[in-house]
Design an enzyme around this catalytic site. Structure first.
Site, PDB file in Angstrom:
ATOM      1  N   CYS A 108     -29.390 -10.274  12.338  1.00 14.49           N
ATOM      2  CA  CYS A 108     -28.284 -10.697  11.460  1.00 14.49           C
ATOM      3  C   CYS A 108     -27.183 -11.441  12.212  1.00 14.49           C
ATOM      4  CB  CYS A 108     -27.683  -9.486  10.769  1.00 14.49           C
ATOM      5  SG  CYS A 108     -28.870  -8.559   9.809  1.00 14.49           S
ATOM      6  N   HIS A 243     -20.092 -10.476   8.321  1.00 13.85           N
ATOM      7  CA  HIS A 243     -21.477 -10.275   7.889  1.00 13.85           C
ATOM      8  C   HIS A 243     -21.470  -9.381   6.645  1.00 13.85           C
ATOM      9  CE1 HIS A 243     -25.665  -9.550   7.745  1.00 13.85           C
ATOM     10  NE2 HIS A 243     -25.637  -8.355   8.309  1.00 13.85           N
ATOM     11  N   ASN A 273     -27.505  -8.124   1.588  1.00 10.15           N
ATOM     12  CA  ASN A 273     -27.484  -8.508   2.999  1.00 10.15           C
ATOM     13  C   ASN A 273     -28.600  -9.527   3.247  1.00 10.15           C
ATOM     14  OD1 ASN A 273     -27.860  -8.665   5.769  1.00 10.15           O
ATOM     15  ND2 ASN A 273     -27.625  -6.467   6.131  1.00 10.15           N
TER      16      ASN A 273
HETATM   17  O1  UT7 Z   1     -27.567  -5.847   8.993  1.00 15.45           O
HETATM   18  C1  UT7 Z   1     -27.696  -4.477   9.266  1.00 15.45           C
HETATM   19  C2  UT7 Z   1     -28.475  -3.842   8.161  1.00 15.45           C
HETATM   20  N1  UT7 Z   1     -28.278  -2.444   7.936  1.00 15.45           N
HETATM   21  C3  UT7 Z   1     -27.139  -1.886   7.471  1.00 15.45           C
HETATM   22  O2  UT7 Z   1     -26.134  -2.509   7.309  1.00 15.45           O
HETATM   23  C4  UT7 Z   1     -27.206  -0.404   7.143  1.00 15.45           C
HETATM   24  C5  UT7 Z   1     -25.900   0.321   7.378  1.00 15.45           C
HETATM   25  N2  UT7 Z   1     -25.926   1.612   6.733  1.00 15.45           N
HETATM   26  C6  UT7 Z   1     -25.672   1.763   5.408  1.00 15.45           C
HETATM   27  O3  UT7 Z   1     -25.344   0.799   4.740  1.00 15.45           O
HETATM   28  C7  UT7 Z   1     -25.739   3.151   4.818  1.00 15.45           C
HETATM   29  O4  UT7 Z   1     -26.021   4.080   5.831  1.00 15.45           O
HETATM   30  C8  UT7 Z   1     -26.814   3.258   3.698  1.00 15.45           C
HETATM   31  C9  UT7 Z   1     -26.372   2.478   2.474  1.00 15.45           C
HETATM   32  C10 UT7 Z   1     -28.161   2.748   4.180  1.00 15.45           C
HETATM   33  C11 UT7 Z   1     -26.970   4.721   3.292  1.00 15.45           C
HETATM   34  O5  UT7 Z   1     -25.714   5.238   2.880  1.00 15.45           O
HETATM   35  P1  UT7 Z   1     -25.206   6.638   3.449  1.00 15.45           P
HETATM   36  O6  UT7 Z   1     -23.904   6.902   2.828  1.00 15.45           O
HETATM   37  O7  UT7 Z   1     -25.253   6.557   4.958  1.00 15.45           O
HETATM   38  O8  UT7 Z   1     -26.276   7.632   2.871  1.00 15.45           O
HETATM   39  P2  UT7 Z   1     -27.213   8.646   3.661  1.00 15.45           P
HETATM   40  O9  UT7 Z   1     -28.250   7.924   4.432  1.00 15.45           O
HETATM   41  O10 UT7 Z   1     -26.342   9.653   4.367  1.00 15.45           O
HETATM   42  O11 UT7 Z   1     -27.919   9.378   2.447  1.00 15.45           O
HETATM   43  C12 UT7 Z   1     -27.182  10.219   1.532  1.00 15.45           C
HETATM   44  C13 UT7 Z   1     -28.125  10.667   0.441  1.00 15.45           C
HETATM   45  C14 UT7 Z   1     -29.456  11.193   0.958  1.00 15.45           C
HETATM   46  O12 UT7 Z   1     -29.839  12.257   0.125  1.00 15.45           O
HETATM   47  P3  UT7 Z   1     -29.629  13.769   0.588  1.00 15.45           P
HETATM   48  O13 UT7 Z   1     -30.416  13.926   1.856  1.00 15.45           O
HETATM   49  O14 UT7 Z   1     -28.159  13.920   0.815  1.00 15.45           O
HETATM   50  O15 UT7 Z   1     -30.160  14.538  -0.567  1.00 15.45           O
HETATM   51  C15 UT7 Z   1     -30.398  10.034   0.752  1.00 15.45           C
HETATM   52  O16 UT7 Z   1     -31.737  10.442   0.581  1.00 15.45           O
HETATM   53  O17 UT7 Z   1     -28.445   9.542  -0.396  1.00 15.45           O
HETATM   54  C16 UT7 Z   1     -29.865   9.461  -0.534  1.00 15.45           C
HETATM   55  N3  UT7 Z   1     -30.226   8.054  -0.742  1.00 15.45           N
HETATM   56  C17 UT7 Z   1     -30.265   7.502  -1.953  1.00 15.45           C
HETATM   57  N4  UT7 Z   1     -30.040   7.997  -3.179  1.00 15.45           N
HETATM   58  C18 UT7 Z   1     -30.170   7.155  -4.218  1.00 15.45           C
HETATM   59  C19 UT7 Z   1     -30.526   7.119   0.200  1.00 15.45           C
HETATM   60  N5  UT7 Z   1     -30.791   5.954  -0.404  1.00 15.45           N
HETATM   61  C20 UT7 Z   1     -30.621   6.161  -1.736  1.00 15.45           C
HETATM   62  C21 UT7 Z   1     -30.745   5.328  -2.861  1.00 15.45           C
HETATM   63  N6  UT7 Z   1     -30.509   5.852  -4.081  1.00 15.45           N
HETATM   64  N7  UT7 Z   1     -31.072   4.010  -2.777  1.00 15.45           N
END
Ligand code: UT7
Length: 318
Positions: A108, A243, A273
């Site tokens: 990216c 970004h 993204n």
């Molecule tokens: O260019 C670089 C590209 N990458 C990025 O920019 C990624 C950067 N990171 C992020 O944007 C965030 O970490 C995410 C959006 C990917 C995830 O958000 P988060 O607030 O860090 O969520 P998490 O991974 O802590 O997950 C929280 C909960 C989990 O459930 P449990 O274990 O608490 O029951 C996940 O399984 O949210 C769940 N979850 C979802 N629920 C509904 C993860 N993805 C989803 C989804 N829909 N799409």
């Protein structure tokens, strides 16, 4: 260097969060709250090289230069349908240019790396116009059963034409080897000689929380550094062109520099993204929407797999 033209192109298919609900255990509410993304454009019938060539042609038209006047093409790309040749070669043929081309894969952060290469080439070689094209189709890298990653990305191409000038006031690039945070492996052709065990791959693997933390901490460091290098403060920046990965990452950076929301242009809600295409395509949207004024100071900052990061201070003189 200075930017004299911008262009962008996006696939025709809009994929809304509601459409993702049809095959993923997710919701519009979760995606919007956690990422800021409402919809993204995803390649269906198009080819990435056509989007890339369209973005390049628009940038050349905007700059008032023809393909014969382009002295070098830098293409930032992670994947496309060819392993070889590089996408830059294909774009060169499509737009009718005859100059050398170079492909880079800095994820990216590719646009920042490309700007730095362009600056060095313009300063040291007999070149006048360099075309930078960032073209990405992350939708073809995703595991569409992995709800934590596939919801984030969209496809796009963004391009700029740069020429000799004095607009790049400071730039800082960095790489910290943290492959495990975000990667995709590919299975290579078998040979009669390979004896190591090889596993099947299943799209991008991402530790979202690690990427989030790395993104915020490294962007803050880069921004601090380029402001110091340019001898200015955060208040002197007119627009922070960041970004477009996650609205919460942008908000964390905004709080660090303590600036008003109006200084943070945003199109993540519509496009997701789009990897290295994100900043040049946003610049094009801003330029064509008359949201950039001559003389304004922009701060560009990006991060991506690697972990690669980069930031620069750029005067807008177009
Ligand atoms: O260019 C670089 C590209 N990458 C990025 O920019 C990624 C950067 N990171 C992020 O944007 C965030 O970490 C995410 C959006 C990917 C995830 O958000 P988060 O607030 O860090 O969520 P998490 O991974 O802590 O997950 C929280 C909960 C989990 O459930 P449990 O274990 O608490 O029951 C996940 O399984 O949210 C769940 N979850 C979802 N629920 C509904 C993860 N993805 C989803 C989804 N829909 N799409």
């Amino acid at each position: 260097m200075k930017i004299i033209g911008t262009g962008s192109a996006r696939p025709s298919l809009t994929v809304t969060n509601a459409m993702l609900e049809n095959f993923l255990d997710t919701s519009d509410e979760w995606i919007v709250t956690r990422t800021g993304i409402h919809e993204r454009r995803v390649i269906s019938s198009e080819n990435l090289e056509d989007l890339a060539s369209t973005a390049a042609t628009k940038a050349m038209e905007d700059a008032g230069v023809t393909s014969e006047q382009i002295d070098f093409i830098i293409c930032s790309n992670v994947v496309n349908e060819y392993v070889t040749p590089g996408l830059g070669c294909i774009i060169q043929g499509k737009i009718g240019a005859t100059c050398p081309t170079m492909d880079i894969n800095c994820a990216c952060t590719g646009f920042l790396y490309a700007l730095d290469i362009a600056e060095a080439y313009l300063a040291t070689k007999d070149m006048k116009n360099i075309l930078i094209v960032c073209a990405e189709e992350p939708s073809r890298m995703m595991n569409w059963k992995d709800r934590s990653s596939c919801i984030l990305f969209g496809d796009a191409a963004g391009a700029v034409v740069v020429t000799k000038g004095d607009d790049l006031k400071a730039i800082r690039l960095s790489t910290h080897c943290k492959v495990e945070a975000l990667y995709q492996r590919r299975r290579l052709q078998p040979t009669p000689f390979v004896t190591k065990e090889e596993t099947d791959t299943d799209g991008v693997s991402m530790n979202g929380q690690d990427v989030f933390k790395l993104a915020v901490s490294s962007s803050i460091k880069d921004i601090d550094k380029v402001l110091t290098m340019a001898g200015i403060t955060a208040d002197d920046i007119d627009l922070y062109v960041l970004h477009q990965a996650n609205v919460r990452i942008i908000e964390s950076i905004r709080h660090f520099v303590n600036q008003d929301k109006s200084k943070f242009p945003f199109n993540l809600d519509k496009y997701g993204n789009t990897s290295s295409a994100s900043i040049p395509a946003l610049l094009d949207d801003l330029s064509r929407g008359n949201q950039l004024r001559t003389g304004e100071l922009l701060l560009l900052s990006a991060f991506g797999a690697g972990f690669t990061t980069g930031a620069c201070v750029l005067r807008w003189s177009k």
